[in-house]
Scaffold this motif. Structure first.
Motif, PDB file in Angstrom:
ATOM      1  N   ALA B  23      41.659  33.895  34.183  1.00  0.00           N
ATOM      2  CA  ALA B  23      42.296  34.631  35.282  1.00  0.00           C
ATOM      3  C   ALA B  23      42.331  33.817  36.575  1.00  0.00           C
ATOM      4  O   ALA B  23      43.335  33.824  37.295  1.00  0.00           O
ATOM      5  CB  ALA B  23      41.565  35.946  35.502  1.00  0.00           C
ATOM      6  N   THR B  24      41.246  33.106  36.875  1.00  0.00           N
ATOM      7  CA  THR B  24      41.198  32.337  38.120  1.00  0.00           C
ATOM      8  C   THR B  24      42.284  31.267  38.124  1.00  0.00           C
ATOM      9  O   THR B  24      42.977  31.048  39.125  1.00  0.00           O
ATOM     10  CB  THR B  24      39.824  31.649  38.290  1.00  0.00           C
ATOM     11  OG1 THR B  24      38.821  32.620  38.109  1.00  0.00           O
ATOM     12  CG2 THR B  24      39.680  30.995  39.644  1.00  0.00           C
ATOM     13  N   GLN B  26      45.048  31.240  36.335  1.00  0.00           N
ATOM     14  CA  GLN B  26      46.369  31.888  36.408  1.00  0.00           C
ATOM     15  C   GLN B  26      46.713  32.153  37.864  1.00  0.00           C
ATOM     16  O   GLN B  26      47.850  31.947  38.300  1.00  0.00           O
ATOM     17  CB  GLN B  26      46.349  33.211  35.653  1.00  0.00           C
ATOM     18  CG  GLN B  26      46.474  33.059  34.152  1.00  0.00           C
ATOM     19  CD  GLN B  26      46.193  34.361  33.433  1.00  0.00           C
ATOM     20  OE1 GLN B  26      46.044  35.420  34.038  1.00  0.00           O
ATOM     21  NE2 GLN B  26      46.089  34.282  32.110  1.00  0.00           N
ATOM     22  N   PHE B  27      45.697  32.578  38.633  1.00  0.00           N
ATOM     23  CA  PHE B  27      45.941  32.836  40.051  1.00  0.00           C
ATOM     24  C   PHE B  27      46.329  31.543  40.759  1.00  0.00           C
ATOM     25  O   PHE B  27      47.318  31.500  41.499  1.00  0.00           O
ATOM     26  CB  PHE B  27      44.689  33.448  40.712  1.00  0.00           C
ATOM     27  CG  PHE B  27      44.808  33.531  42.203  1.00  0.00           C
ATOM     28  CD1 PHE B  27      45.557  34.535  42.787  1.00  0.00           C
ATOM     29  CD2 PHE B  27      44.229  32.576  43.017  1.00  0.00           C
ATOM     30  CE1 PHE B  27      45.726  34.589  44.151  1.00  0.00           C
ATOM     31  CE2 PHE B  27      44.384  32.622  44.386  1.00  0.00           C
ATOM     32  CZ  PHE B  27      45.131  33.636  44.957  1.00  0.00           C
ATOM     33  N   PHE B  31      50.127  32.397  41.322  1.00  0.00           N
ATOM     34  CA  PHE B  31      50.216  33.224  42.527  1.00  0.00           C
ATOM     35  C   PHE B  31      49.925  32.459  43.817  1.00  0.00           C
ATOM     36  O   PHE B  31      50.577  32.675  44.832  1.00  0.00           O
ATOM     37  CB  PHE B  31      49.269  34.427  42.420  1.00  0.00           C
ATOM     38  CG  PHE B  31      49.647  35.371  41.323  1.00  0.00           C
ATOM     39  CD1 PHE B  31      50.666  36.291  41.504  1.00  0.00           C
ATOM     40  CD2 PHE B  31      49.018  35.332  40.094  1.00  0.00           C
ATOM     41  CE1 PHE B  31      51.038  37.150  40.491  1.00  0.00           C
ATOM     42  CE2 PHE B  31      49.376  36.185  39.064  1.00  0.00           C
ATOM     43  CZ  PHE B  31      50.392  37.099  39.267  1.00  0.00           C
ATOM     44  N   GLN B  32      48.935  31.575  43.762  1.00  0.00           N
ATOM     45  CA  GLN B  32      48.551  30.874  44.990  1.00  0.00           C
ATOM     46  C   GLN B  32      49.699  30.079  45.615  1.00  0.00           C
ATOM     47  O   GLN B  32      49.855  30.110  46.839  1.00  0.00           O
ATOM     48  CB  GLN B  32      47.336  29.975  44.740  1.00  0.00           C
ATOM     49  CG  GLN B  32      46.734  29.438  46.039  1.00  0.00           C
ATOM     50  CD  GLN B  32      45.426  28.726  45.824  1.00  0.00           C
ATOM     51  OE1 GLN B  32      44.453  29.337  45.428  1.00  0.00           O
ATOM     52  NE2 GLN B  32      45.386  27.427  46.075  1.00  0.00           N
ATOM     53  N   LEU B  35      51.881  32.561  47.487  1.00  0.00           N
ATOM     54  CA  LEU B  35      51.206  33.173  48.634  1.00  0.00           C
ATOM     55  C   LEU B  35      50.943  32.163  49.747  1.00  0.00           C
ATOM     56  O   LEU B  35      51.130  32.467  50.929  1.00  0.00           O
ATOM     57  CB  LEU B  35      49.894  33.827  48.179  1.00  0.00           C
ATOM     58  CG  LEU B  35      50.069  35.008  47.222  1.00  0.00           C
ATOM     59  CD1 LEU B  35      48.743  35.405  46.590  1.00  0.00           C
ATOM     60  CD2 LEU B  35      50.656  36.207  47.950  1.00  0.00           C
ATOM     61  N   LEU B  36      50.543  30.949  49.357  1.00  0.00           N
ATOM     62  CA  LEU B  36      50.296  29.905  50.358  1.00  0.00           C
ATOM     63  C   LEU B  36      51.587  29.528  51.089  1.00  0.00           C
ATOM     64  O   LEU B  36      51.602  29.386  52.315  1.00  0.00           O
ATOM     65  CB  LEU B  36      49.753  28.652  49.679  1.00  0.00           C
ATOM     66  CG  LEU B  36      48.249  28.411  49.758  1.00  0.00           C
ATOM     67  CD1 LEU B  36      47.872  27.161  48.985  1.00  0.00           C
ATOM     68  CD2 LEU B  36      47.787  28.311  51.192  1.00  0.00           C
ATOM     69  N   MET B  63      47.698  21.391  48.428  1.00  0.00           N
ATOM     70  CA  MET B  63      46.556  22.323  48.446  1.00  0.00           C
ATOM     71  C   MET B  63      46.355  22.932  47.062  1.00  0.00           C
ATOM     72  O   MET B  63      45.225  23.074  46.587  1.00  0.00           O
ATOM     73  CB  MET B  63      46.805  23.442  49.477  1.00  0.00           C
ATOM     74  CG  MET B  63      46.540  23.008  50.905  1.00  0.00           C
ATOM     75  SD  MET B  63      47.170  24.197  52.078  1.00  0.00           S
ATOM     76  CE  MET B  63      45.878  25.420  52.080  1.00  0.00           C
ATOM     77  N   TYR B  82      28.371  25.938  29.244  1.00  0.00           N
ATOM     78  CA  TYR B  82      28.161  27.383  29.105  1.00  0.00           C
ATOM     79  C   TYR B  82      28.579  27.854  27.709  1.00  0.00           C
ATOM     80  O   TYR B  82      27.950  28.711  27.106  1.00  0.00           O
ATOM     81  CB  TYR B  82      28.969  28.097  30.191  1.00  0.00           C
ATOM     82  CG  TYR B  82      28.749  29.587  30.258  1.00  0.00           C
ATOM     83  CD1 TYR B  82      27.563  30.111  30.778  1.00  0.00           C
ATOM     84  CD2 TYR B  82      29.723  30.477  29.807  1.00  0.00           C
ATOM     85  CE1 TYR B  82      27.358  31.470  30.850  1.00  0.00           C
ATOM     86  CE2 TYR B  82      29.518  31.844  29.868  1.00  0.00           C
ATOM     87  CZ  TYR B  82      28.337  32.336  30.392  1.00  0.00           C
ATOM     88  OH  TYR B  82      28.136  33.684  30.448  1.00  0.00           O
ATOM     89  N   ILE B 168      29.265  27.067  41.467  1.00  0.00           N
ATOM     90  CA  ILE B 168      29.118  27.504  42.851  1.00  0.00           C
ATOM     91  C   ILE B 168      29.586  26.388  43.783  1.00  0.00           C
ATOM     92  O   ILE B 168      30.321  26.629  44.748  1.00  0.00           O
ATOM     93  CB  ILE B 168      27.630  27.849  43.153  1.00  0.00           C
ATOM     94  CG1 ILE B 168      27.124  28.957  42.214  1.00  0.00           C
ATOM     95  CG2 ILE B 168      27.444  28.244  44.600  1.00  0.00           C
ATOM     96  CD1 ILE B 168      27.717  30.311  42.442  1.00  0.00           C
ATOM     97  N   LEU B 169      29.156  25.164  43.479  1.00  0.00           N
ATOM     98  CA  LEU B 169      29.484  24.040  44.365  1.00  0.00           C
ATOM     99  C   LEU B 169      30.984  23.801  44.472  1.00  0.00           C
ATOM    100  O   LEU B 169      31.486  23.433  45.525  1.00  0.00           O
ATOM    101  CB  LEU B 169      28.791  22.761  43.867  1.00  0.00           C
ATOM    102  CG  LEU B 169      27.274  22.740  44.023  1.00  0.00           C
ATOM    103  CD1 LEU B 169      26.698  21.515  43.341  1.00  0.00           C
ATOM    104  CD2 LEU B 169      26.865  22.750  45.478  1.00  0.00           C
ATOM    105  N   ASN B 171      33.314  25.842  44.601  1.00  0.00           N
ATOM    106  CA  ASN B 171      33.908  26.743  45.596  1.00  0.00           C
ATOM    107  C   ASN B 171      33.772  26.187  47.006  1.00  0.00           C
ATOM    108  O   ASN B 171      34.528  26.540  47.894  1.00  0.00           O
ATOM    109  CB  ASN B 171      33.234  28.117  45.534  1.00  0.00           C
ATOM    110  CG  ASN B 171      33.770  28.931  44.390  1.00  0.00           C
ATOM    111  OD1 ASN B 171      34.928  29.297  44.380  1.00  0.00           O
ATOM    112  ND2 ASN B 171      32.943  29.183  43.394  1.00  0.00           N
ATOM    113  N   CYS B 172      32.762  25.344  47.207  1.00  0.00           N
ATOM    114  CA  CYS B 172      32.502  24.811  48.550  1.00  0.00           C
ATOM    115  C   CYS B 172      33.244  23.504  48.801  1.00  0.00           C
ATOM    116  O   CYS B 172      33.107  22.920  49.864  1.00  0.00           O
ATOM    117  CB  CYS B 172      31.004  24.588  48.741  1.00  0.00           C
ATOM    118  SG  CYS B 172      30.063  26.076  48.475  1.00  0.00           S
TER     119      CYS B 172
END
Lengths: 263, 261
Positions: B23-24, B26-27, B31-32, B35-36, B63, B82, B168-169, B171-172
């Motif tokens: 899903a991420t 696909q966005f 979509f991004q 939207l951007l 981007m 994972y 997590i990283l 995302n930063c």
């Protein structure tokens, strides 16, 4: 009464800790401090570049508000999905506890955390972009931010309730994040949107909060501000009620089709 | 040569399909870009600047490309870990580097699709014109940009092999590169010290070259200088990837914690 409130705070705190509990301090600081600062700097510099202005106060305020989006969407919005993932959803649903308090409790600490994100954004604004706060009524400003956070978490709870039927929330959460980026007036005036899209802006939380805070920052305390704050509170309450209603309906549906724990 | 291409293509094929089901992703891909582009279009709407179409296409395209790298290549190793497949592909008879290159190329392919989507939006939805003033130079800049994003993806992906907080990283890492590499605004708005960091990051040069070749090259000597600088950086990144892989390979074999998360 004390027992109920005690349980409410305990559950709220546990739910908040469960979200970040597995992160070590360094990574937590990266997520909660460094990343929001970077987001704020990016959008502020973008506004400064596009609008050819050195006074970035309105854009800084708007984007500081947007820092709380992570709490409302990726904190509160994902809560039901997380419960299912952790295997605790059926226990939460089956428990005789007051469902409304359980539901709202999931957002309580995020309101405070969202408030701290906005304060962090404003501090960065003062330090890096010379944000002028001398004309600001600080008390009224913080009341407005607090109510806006309540409204944002209301939206988070509404989206979170959909987690009972949607197995992967990432698409929905990311879409909602960009909807807020575009429609709440943080990066360009809402009036620039086509008329029919402007209506969407005022159905969202934070839009009125940003408008009110910008007026407070300019030192223009008018009755319009109180109207905006009042409507922001109503927006949050409506989202919360719709979210709770959804939760009850979807819970019944999920029980009927035995899909509560299916993902 | 054929077995190498086979490994890369198979990895690309499986990975692109697998990633597109997320899903991420696909966005990020579907979509991004829309939207951007819409966000940038609305911000520019009041001022009507020249080359607005080109600005939106390059900015939102880069981007998106970066987001697709961050939310795919950077986290791929962690996802394999994972799923319990990391050790299997690591010790398979095919070179792990080739398998990973297939992953990266698959992500880039989807990332490029988002660039196309953004261009379609700008032209057909917002009615802006998009011209490429110097097509030959643009093609050169575009090819090098893709190579540079491939190199940086490999490098980041490998570094993240060692981290158990990769998800997590990653995302930063999104906004710092948007800022440092001037993907949306020129790096001249940054303090001098940060500009030096920007020049060792290949997306900075890629953004500069793409913008110049689309809007019209002002000084051909500077353009070629930028082109050479980007080529050198790509080479350095590839060399770093090779050296780093050897070191990481040795370390994961000694520690024995490749699949631990």
């Amino acid at each position: 009464m004390t027992g109920i409130m005690g349980r409410f705070f305990r559950q709220s705190l546990l739910s908040y800790k469960a979200l970040y509990g597995y992160l070590d301090t360094k990574v937590y600081l990266l997520v909660k401090v460094v990343n929001p600062i970077m987001q704020l700097i990016f959008f502020t510099l973008l506004c400064k570049y596009i609008y050819h202005t050195d006074d970035v106060t309105p854009w800084l305020i708007g984007n500081s508000f947007l820092l709380s989006v992570y709490n409302s969407l990726f904190g509160v919005g994902i809560v039901m999905n997380n419960e299912r993932h952790f295997g605790t959803l059926k226990l939460v649903i089956a428990s005789p506890a007051n469902k409304f308090l359980v539901f709202v409790g999931r957002a309580f600490f995020h309101i405070l955390d969202g408030l701290s994100s906005v304060i962090l954004g404003l501090l960065i604004g003062v330090l890096l972009f010379h944000l002028n706060v001398t004309n600001m009524n600080i008390l009224l400003f913080f009341i407005t931010v607090l109510i806006s956070m309540f409204a944002a978490m209301g939206m988070g709870l509404f989206i979170g309730s959909l987690g009972l039927v949607v197995s992967d929330m990432n698409l929905l959460l990311n879409l909602s994040m960009y909807v807020l980026f575009i429609f709440c007036g943080a990066n360009f005036p809402v009036e620039r949107l086509p008329f029919f899209l402007q209506n969407i802006s005022y159905l969202l939380p934070v839009t009125r909060g940003i408008e009110a805070c910008r007026l407070i920052a300019e030192g223009r305390i008018t009755p319009h501000i109180y109207h905006l704050i009042g409507m922001e509170f109503v927006t949050g309450a409506v989202y919360m009620c719709i979210g709770f209603l959804f939760l009850i309906i979807l819970e019944k549906l999920a029980k009927k089709s035995a899909t509560l724990d299916v993902y | 040569m054929l077995p190498i291409i086979n490994v890369i293509f198979s990895s690309l094929n499986v990975h692109a399909r697998q990633n597109f089901a997320r899903a991420t992703f696909q966005f990020v891909i579907l979509f991004q870009p829309i939207l951007l582009s819409f966000l940038l279009y609305m911000m520019l709407r009041g001022s009507n600047p020249v080359h607005a179409g080109e600005y939106i296409v390059v900015s939102s395209g880069l981007m998106n490309l970066w987001s697709s790298i961050i939310f795919s290549s950077a986290g791929d190793i962690d996802r394999e870990r994972y799923m319990g497949t990391l050790e299997c592909i690591y010790v398979s008879p095919s070179d792990f580097r080739l398998i990973f290159l297939g992953h990266v190329l698959g992500n880039l392919l989807l990332g490029l699709f988002s660039m196309v989507l953004s261009s379609i939006c700008v032209v057909f939805l917002f009615g802006l014109q998009v011209h490429i003033e110097n097509p030959a130079e643009f093609l050169c800049a575009f090819t090098l940009s893709i190579l540079s994003f491939t190199a940086i993806s490999l490098l980041i992906g490998l570094i993240f092999t060692l981290s158990r907080s990769a998800r997590i990283l990653m995302n930063c890492l999104e906004y710092p590169i948007y800022i440092l590499c001037g993907l949306v605004f020129p790096i001249s708005v940054l303090p001098k010290a940060l500009q030096f960091i920007a020049y060792v990051l290949s997306p900075t040069w890629a953004a500069q070259l793409l913008r110049e070749s689309m809007a019209g090259i002002q000084n051909i000597r500077i353009f070629y200088f930028d082109l050479i600088a980007l080529s050198i950086l790509i080479l350095v990144y590839f060399l770093l990837t090779i050296v780093l892989f050897k070191k990481i390979d040795r370390r994961v074999r000694i520690d024995g914690t490749l699949g631990v998360h």
